[in-house]
Design an enzyme around this catalytic site. Structure first.
Site, PDB file in Angstrom:
ATOM      1  N   TYR A 109      13.095  56.301 -92.424  1.00  0.00           N
ATOM      2  CA  TYR A 109      13.035  54.906 -91.974  1.00  0.00           C
ATOM      3  C   TYR A 109      13.951  54.052 -92.845  1.00  0.00           C
ATOM      4  O   TYR A 109      13.916  54.156 -94.069  1.00  0.00           O
ATOM      5  CB  TYR A 109      11.590  54.398 -92.094  1.00  0.00           C
ATOM      6  N   GLU A 197      16.685  47.631 -87.626  1.00  0.00           N
ATOM      7  CA  GLU A 197      15.687  48.653 -87.964  1.00  0.00           C
ATOM      8  C   GLU A 197      16.103  49.993 -87.379  1.00  0.00           C
ATOM      9  O   GLU A 197      16.327  50.105 -86.177  1.00  0.00           O
ATOM     10  CB  GLU A 197      14.304  48.268 -87.422  1.00  0.00           C
TER      11      GLU A 197
END
Ligand code: GDP
Ligand code: MN
Length: 389
Positions: A109, A197
């Site tokens: 991530y 993101e």
């Protein structure tokens, strides 16, 4: 402003981010053709909506034949996908992204997000990326690392090294991370993003990094600098009332409550919403008509509020500073001529030209509950709804 995953990948690719080959498709036929053109023997068909959580909701389908790609596209196109980010109403899938599949070894991530308190950009990363990142954040926050940088100084090579180290990357993947970090920081700063993101960023079995999912949001106030980005806007994904408000330069956000609010100034609008809640009501919208609003703009704002079927009462809360109370009153009266006002309306006017404003409203023949005090006004609008019900 938000864009779709396939658009975000195109944007990031220009900055050097590694993405798989893929094509957007609006029909089943286009999806099948896309798979054939991409070649290979593994594809992923992904619903394109402005919301995450698609994987868990069945919006991401792995396919091993072109027939499976067609079946996946048939299933997704036109489907109302409900994910934990769409709300219970869900969002209609109007296009799918057909992408070459890859062999995932690890899911990581990485995100960059505006840190409003410090005016810096926060970089957030975790080795535990993928569809359960919210759970990782809640249960094992130590698995998430964070640092920030100053957008005016931009990318420094230690940003990349820090990320590569935090994500436990070695060899080629480590080198690719340095390049990706630079791409992310540069695109974030140059394009006036508020968020990028990447979840997941994957390490493939072959040891390469790939941006497998990307969500990019832009600062609306900076879009005038980026017509190419603005052209990526997908109106079908946005609330029609908010689009209409945008055209009239109104700051409008639709909410779920029943009390329509017309307010000038963002701070006063927030305070108005708070005080409505304090009295047991729920605001139907946030609306700041702005300081220099004209009669026409006020009129459009009023129509927007009343077009919302959930609105059972209206609270007008104006503090006339730069904005004049008579202009607001004229706007309301003009709008009420075009559309029927059939819900109770409480009006609080204070400040510049308030006497003229009240006079215009009083002589308009509209049924209005006038109130000078904000607490009383909130109590009255909540009471008016109960009475009407
Ligand atoms: P989101 O759920 O809306 O965030 O959608 P994502 O694009 O993140 O996809 C969800 C999940 O699908 C990912 O976490 C992967 O596990 C899986 N996925 C997506 N693309 C591929 C692929 O090319 N190969 C494999 N094996 N899995 C994939
Ligand atoms: Mn994702």
């Amino acid at each position: 402003m938000n864009i779709h995953e396939y658009q975000a990948k195109e944007v990031l690719k220009k900055y050097g981010a590694p993405v798989s080959a893929g094509k957007v498709a609006f029909t089943v036929q286009e999806a099948a053709t896309a798979a054939k053109e991409l070649g290979g023997s593994l594809w992923v068909v992904k619903a394109q909506i402005h919301a995450g959580g698609r994987g868990k909701a069945g919006g991401v389908i792995l396919c091993r034949t072109v027939e499976e790609v067609s079946a996946a596209a048939t299933k997704l196109l036109g489907l109302t996908l409900v994910t934990h980010q769409t709300g219970p109403k869900g969002q209609v899938v109007r296009k799918v992204y057909v992408e070459s599949g890859c062999n995932i070894d690890r899911e990581l991530y990485v995100s960059l997000v505006l840190e409003r308190n410090s005016g810096r950009v926060a970089v957030i990363a975790s080795q535990a990326g993928g569809m359960d990142i919210e759970e990782v954040a809640a249960k094992t926050p130590e698995k998430i690392i964070q640092f920030s940088f100053d957008p005016s100084t931009g990318y420094k090579s230690y940003h990349g090294r820090k990320l590569a180290y935090a994500l436990g990357l070695e060899g080629d993947a480590q080198k690719q991370m340095l390049k990706l970090a630079e791409a992310l920081v540069k695109s974030y700063c140059e394009l006036d993003c508020t968020q990028i993101e990447i979840n997941p960023l994957v390490v493939t079995k072959e040891g390469n990094l790939i941006v497998l999912d990307a969500k990019v949001s832009f600062d609306d106030n900076a879009l005038f600098r980026h017509p190419d980005i603005e052209s990526l806007r997908d109106l079908a994904e946005e609330d029609p009332a908010e689009t209409e408000a945008h055209k009239h330069e109104l700051n409008y956000v639709k909410l779920d409550g029943t009390i329509g609010c017309m307010v000038n100034g963002a701070g006063l609008a927030m305070a108005t919403m708070d005080i409505i809640k304090l009295h047991g009501g729920e605001p139907a919208n946030f609306l700041d008509v702005g300081g220099g609003a004209t009669k026409e703009r006020v009129s459009e704002a009023f129509k927007l509020i009343l077009a919302d079927q959930n609105v059972k009462a209206v609270l007008v809360n104006i503090f006339g500073g730069i904005m004049k109370c008579d202009v607001i009153a004229e706007g309301i009266v003009a709008a009420a001529k075009d559309i029927q006002l059939n819900v109770p309306m409480v009006v609080r006017l204070q400040g510049t030209n308030m006497e003229q404003g009240r006079k215009i409203l009083n002589e308009s023949g509209l049924k209005i509950i006038s109130e000078g005090d904000l607490t009383q006004a909130a109590a009255k609008v909540v009471a008016a709804i109960k009475e009407a019900a």
